[in-house]
Design a protein around this motif. Structure first.
Motif, PDB file in Angstrom:
ATOM      1  N   ILE A  85      10.420   5.650   5.260  1.00 28.76           N
ATOM      2  CA  ILE A  85      10.733   4.465   4.455  1.00 28.76           C
ATOM      3  C   ILE A  85      10.628   3.210   5.312  1.00 28.76           C
ATOM      4  CG2 ILE A  85      12.572   3.286   3.186  1.00 28.76           C
ATOM      5  CD1 ILE A  85      13.499   6.082   2.246  1.00 28.76           C
ATOM      6  N   GLU A  86      11.067   3.275   6.555  1.00 33.84           N
ATOM      7  CA  GLU A  86      10.953   2.133   7.467  1.00 33.84           C
ATOM      8  C   GLU A  86       9.481   1.753   7.676  1.00 33.84           C
ATOM      9  OE1 GLU A  86      12.933   3.354  10.979  1.00 33.84           O
ATOM     10  OE2 GLU A  86      14.952   3.220  10.111  1.00 33.84           O
ATOM     11  N   LEU A  87       8.630   2.738   7.863  1.00 34.30           N
ATOM     12  CA  LEU A  87       7.206   2.463   8.038  1.00 34.30           C
ATOM     13  C   LEU A  87       6.596   1.854   6.776  1.00 34.30           C
ATOM     14  CD1 LEU A  87       6.083   5.708   9.934  1.00 34.30           C
ATOM     15  CD2 LEU A  87       6.106   3.374  10.858  1.00 34.30           C
ATOM     16  N   LEU A  88       6.962   2.404   5.639  1.00 32.89           N
ATOM     17  CA  LEU A  88       6.460   1.888   4.367  1.00 32.89           C
ATOM     18  C   LEU A  88       6.917   0.452   4.145  1.00 32.89           C
ATOM     19  CD1 LEU A  88       7.151   5.083   2.254  1.00 32.89           C
ATOM     20  CD2 LEU A  88       4.894   4.087   2.624  1.00 32.89           C
ATOM     21  N   ASP A  89       8.179   0.162   4.463  1.00 39.13           N
ATOM     22  CA  ASP A  89       8.698  -1.195   4.301  1.00 39.13           C
ATOM     23  C   ASP A  89       7.978  -2.177   5.219  1.00 39.13           C
ATOM     24  OD1 ASP A  89      10.511  -0.300   2.442  1.00 39.13           O
ATOM     25  OD2 ASP A  89      12.232  -0.305   3.796  1.00 39.13           O
ATOM     26  N   ALA A  90       7.626  -1.708   6.404  1.00 49.73           N
ATOM     27  CA  ALA A  90       7.015  -2.595   7.396  1.00 49.73           C
ATOM     28  C   ALA A  90       5.575  -2.949   7.066  1.00 49.73           C
ATOM     29  CB  ALA A  90       7.088  -1.950   8.781  1.00 49.73           C
ATOM     30  N   ALA A  91       4.812  -1.973   6.568  1.00 49.23           N
ATOM     31  CA  ALA A  91       3.377  -2.235   6.395  1.00 49.23           C
ATOM     32  C   ALA A  91       2.727  -1.512   5.224  1.00 49.23           C
ATOM     33  CB  ALA A  91       2.639  -1.890   7.683  1.00 49.23           C
ATOM     34  N   GLY A  92       3.507  -0.944   4.316  1.00 50.03           N
ATOM     35  CA  GLY A  92       2.926  -0.335   3.137  1.00 50.03           C
ATOM     36  C   GLY A  92       2.488   1.104   3.336  1.00 50.03           C
ATOM     37  N   GLU A  93       1.887   1.660   2.282  1.00 52.36           N
ATOM     38  CA  GLU A  93       1.550   3.078   2.260  1.00 52.36           C
ATOM     39  C   GLU A  93       0.592   3.476   3.382  1.00 52.36           C
ATOM     40  OE1 GLU A  93      -0.424   6.346  -0.817  1.00 52.36           O
ATOM     41  OE2 GLU A  93       0.150   4.364  -1.550  1.00 52.36           O
ATOM     42  N   GLY A  94      -0.315   2.569   3.752  1.00 52.17           N
ATOM     43  CA  GLY A  94      -1.283   2.880   4.794  1.00 52.17           C
ATOM     44  C   GLY A  94      -0.661   3.121   6.157  1.00 52.17           C
ATOM     45  N   ALA A  95       0.570   2.641   6.335  1.00 55.64           N
ATOM     46  CA  ALA A  95       1.245   2.797   7.633  1.00 55.64           C
ATOM     47  C   ALA A  95       1.887   4.168   7.798  1.00 55.64           C
ATOM     48  CB  ALA A  95       2.309   1.713   7.797  1.00 55.64           C
ATOM     49  N   LEU A  96       1.992   4.909   6.718  1.00 57.06           N
ATOM     50  CA  LEU A  96       2.655   6.208   6.790  1.00 57.06           C
ATOM     51  C   LEU A  96       1.653   7.271   7.238  1.00 57.06           C
ATOM     52  CD1 LEU A  96       5.227   7.823   6.373  1.00 57.06           C
ATOM     53  CD2 LEU A  96       4.595   8.137   3.976  1.00 57.06           C
ATOM     54  N   THR A  97       1.573   7.468   8.542  1.00 60.42           N
ATOM     55  CA  THR A  97       0.692   8.473   9.124  1.00 60.42           C
ATOM     56  C   THR A  97       1.513   9.381  10.034  1.00 60.42           C
ATOM     57  OG1 THR A  97       0.161   7.142  11.084  1.00 60.42           O
ATOM     58  CG2 THR A  97      -1.215   6.825   9.115  1.00 60.42           C
ATOM     59  N   VAL A  98       0.967  10.536  10.315  1.00 61.93           N
ATOM     60  CA  VAL A  98       1.656  11.472  11.209  1.00 61.93           C
ATOM     61  C   VAL A  98       1.819  10.842  12.589  1.00 61.93           C
ATOM     62  CG1 VAL A  98       1.543  13.722  12.320  1.00 61.93           C
ATOM     63  CG2 VAL A  98       0.778  13.472   9.954  1.00 61.93           C
TER      64      VAL A  98
END
Length: 247
Positions: A25-38
């Motif tokens: 959720i922190e990654l998503l908040d920071a930069a959106g769906e594209g930021a959620l990577t392994v």
């Protein structure tokens, strides 16, 4: 060897599904769906991809869990009126609507995901949570059972549509990111409306100043009120006619 084993065990104990979801959720908040990577998640949690996959199946599953987590938290923390009194159905619907509105404001990436959930995953936990939270008070408004789905859908579609429109998506050059940007954006839009030919656009030019000064939250609640009045008026009128149904 024994020390390494104990360290590995401690890492597995510390790394929980809840921690992974929170980091996602922190990654998503920071930069959106594209930021959620392994890779990004591994770096944030200081762990390996294998440890992450031990708790979640894949990134898509993690995204779904993150969406459900945010919505569940939003609906579990609905604002109270402070009096301790039981809410009316209308107040309950407004509280749920504001909970969702505030969740999307806090987590802009959520807006598009809610639309996907509603259209592509009506059986999923997010859609079910939203419909249950709105449907219960709709039922208490006296809407006859054959119309529960239609009335609830009208509210859900307005709530999610309005929250999506008002979402401020990060890294979008055309979308205002803060109150200063928003004021400048609305001022420019208002001036563009005012500069139109009033003979061709009499209504738009007349409301240009209202658009500049409007408050998103108040406008959102005004829409909720209009939909609720339509529902209560329609069904109370139908009941008075003895039909129990709208026309």
């Amino acid at each position: 060897m024994a020390t390494q084993l104990r360290q590995s065990q401690r890492r597995r104990q510390v790394l929980s599904r809840e921690r992974i979801v929170a980091a996602a959720i922190e990654l998503l908040d920071a930069a959106g769906e594209g930021a959620l990577t392994v890779r990004a998640l591994s770096e944030r949690l200081a762990t390996g991809s294998g440890a992450i996959y031990h708790h979640v199946g894949n990134m898509n599953e993690l995204l779904q869990v993150a969406i459900d987590s945010v919505i569940a938290d939003a609906l579990a923390a609905l604002p109270a009126d402070g009096s301790g009194a039981t809410r009316t159905p209308e107040e309950e619907i407004r509280a749920v609507a504001l909970g969702l509105f505030d969740a999307v404001t806090k987590h802009p990436w959520l807006a598009a995901q809610l639309a996907v959930q509603l259209t592509r995953s009506p059986w999923g936990p997010v859609t079910v949570r939203v419909f249950e939270s709105i449907g219960r008070p709709v039922r208490s408004l006296g809407v006859p059972q054959p119309d529960w789905f239609a009335a609830t859908s009208a509210l859900v579609h307005y709530i999610l549509g309005a929250t999506t429109q008002n979402a401020q998506t990060p890294h979008d050059g055309e979308t205002p990111r803060n109150e200063v940007d928003r004021a400048e954006f609305l001022a420019a839009a208002s001036k563009a409306w005012q500069d139109l030919d009033p003979d061709d656009y009499p209504f738009v030019t007349a409301i240009a100043e209202q658009m500049r000064n409007h408050d998103d939250r108040r406008q959102f609640l005004t829409g909720i009120g209009l939909v609720l009045r339509g529902i209560t008026t329609s069904y109370s009128s139908a009941e008075a006619r003895g039909t129990g149904r709208t026309i």
